[in-house]
Motif scaffolding. Structure first.
Motif, PDB file in Angstrom:
ATOM      1  N   TYR A 112     -25.831  37.557   3.565  1.00  0.00           N
ATOM      2  CA  TYR A 112     -25.030  37.768   4.765  1.00  0.00           C
ATOM      3  C   TYR A 112     -24.705  36.410   5.388  1.00  0.00           C
ATOM      4  O   TYR A 112     -25.542  35.510   5.398  1.00  0.00           O
ATOM      5  CB  TYR A 112     -25.801  38.648   5.761  1.00  0.00           C
ATOM      6  N   LEU A 113     -23.529  36.307   5.879  1.00  0.00           N
ATOM      7  CA  LEU A 113     -23.070  35.064   6.502  1.00  0.00           C
ATOM      8  C   LEU A 113     -22.723  35.315   7.959  1.00  0.00           C
ATOM      9  O   LEU A 113     -22.198  36.370   8.311  1.00  0.00           O
ATOM     10  CB  LEU A 113     -21.838  34.528   5.759  1.00  0.00           C
ATOM     11  N   PHE A 114     -23.022  34.345   8.782  1.00  0.00           N
ATOM     12  CA  PHE A 114     -22.821  34.480  10.219  1.00  0.00           C
ATOM     13  C   PHE A 114     -22.162  33.221  10.767  1.00  0.00           C
ATOM     14  O   PHE A 114     -22.315  32.117  10.209  1.00  0.00           O
ATOM     15  CB  PHE A 114     -24.173  34.624  10.947  1.00  0.00           C
ATOM     16  N   TRP A 115     -21.458  33.397  11.874  1.00  0.00           N
ATOM     17  CA  TRP A 115     -21.039  32.269  12.698  1.00  0.00           C
ATOM     18  C   TRP A 115     -21.560  32.508  14.116  1.00  0.00           C
ATOM     19  O   TRP A 115     -21.458  33.616  14.650  1.00  0.00           O
ATOM     20  CB  TRP A 115     -19.516  32.123  12.743  1.00  0.00           C
ATOM     21  N   TYR A 116     -22.109  31.430  14.692  1.00  0.00           N
ATOM     22  CA  TYR A 116     -22.554  31.454  16.082  1.00  0.00           C
ATOM     23  C   TYR A 116     -21.907  30.296  16.822  1.00  0.00           C
ATOM     24  O   TYR A 116     -21.661  29.229  16.263  1.00  0.00           O
ATOM     25  CB  TYR A 116     -24.080  31.292  16.172  1.00  0.00           C
ATOM     26  N   LYS A 117     -21.663  30.531  18.103  1.00  0.00           N
ATOM     27  CA  LYS A 117     -21.111  29.502  18.988  1.00  0.00           C
ATOM     28  C   LYS A 117     -22.196  29.073  19.969  1.00  0.00           C
ATOM     29  O   LYS A 117     -22.893  29.922  20.540  1.00  0.00           O
ATOM     30  CB  LYS A 117     -19.920  30.082  19.755  1.00  0.00           C
TER      31      LYS A 117
END
Lengths: 117, 114
Positions: free
Chosen positions: B33-38
């Protein structure tokens, strides 16, 4: 919108002192995590916790660290004898199910800045 | 071993420009699973998107879009018509199956100037 809350937002402590960082995960979540971010560096996994026990931990999470869910709502990270290199932002996170098992979203709190002097 | 590389340390753009943040990952797993966080200046980590390895469909959410390409092990993030409020550090992260551990990249600091 439900959120993960952390206290304190910032703590300064002397080297060798014990520190407890507190977290209230999102209420229906079952998986809890601590991550840390040394200033200017990437976020690093410390530990995951499920069903009142540690499910996974990193090499950073040595005997100086412990986690506990003392009641139904709080999730704490204790550092027994702080070192200068423990200075970092500590993030609590929670997930309704294991992030890796079903790709669930892991929600982070706003972090607790720990400064060890 | 799993690894996430965000080669761009810092990007500066002027408002209304489009900007793409690169993310390259390494894993031997077929399911992940891949995620982006700010991470805005206030410090919290804000979830942006999650993508599983079987879903290569690109996603658009308002001014944000993500391009997932398994062939190049990349999961790039594009902000269209950037705004000053987009200024933050953006982290890409990988979570392999059967583990709870998110592996983060080193982050890309985006500065959007008015």
């Amino acid at each position: 919108e439900p959120e993960v809350t952390q206290t304190p937002s910032h703590q300064v402590t002397q080297m060798g002192q014990e520190v407890i960082l507190r977290c209230v995960p999102i209420s229906n979540h079952l998986y809890f995590y601590w991550y840390r971010q040394i200033l200017g560096q990437k976020v690093e996994f410390l530990v995951s916790f499920y069903n009142n026990e540690i499910s996974e931990k990193s090499e950073i999470f040595d005997d100086q660290f412990s986690v506990e869910r003392p009641d139904g709502s709080n999730f704490t990270l204790k550092i027994r004898s702080t070192k200068l290199e423990d200075s970092a932002m500590y993030f609590c996170a929670s997930s309704p199910r294991a992030g890796g098992f079903s790709g669930n979203t892991i929600y982070f709190g706003e972090g607790s800045w720990l400064t060890v002097v | 071993a799993q690894k996430v590389t965000q080669a761009q340390t810092e990007i500066s753009v002027v408002e209304k420009e489009d900007v793409t943040l690169d993310c390259v990952y390494e894993t031997r797993d077929t399911t992940y699973y891949l995620f982006w966080y700010k991470q805005p200046p206030s410090g919290e980590l804000v979830f942006l998107i999650r993508r599983n390895s079987f879903d290569e469909q690109n996603e658009i959410s308002g001014r944000y879009s993500w391009n997932f390409q398994k062939s190049t092990s990349s999961f790039n993030f594009t902000i269209t018509a950037s705004q000053v409020v987009d200024s933050a550090v953006y982290f890409c992260a990988l979570c392999k199956q059967n583990t709870d551990k998110l592996i983060f990249g080193t982050g890309t600091r985006l500065q959007v100037f008015p």
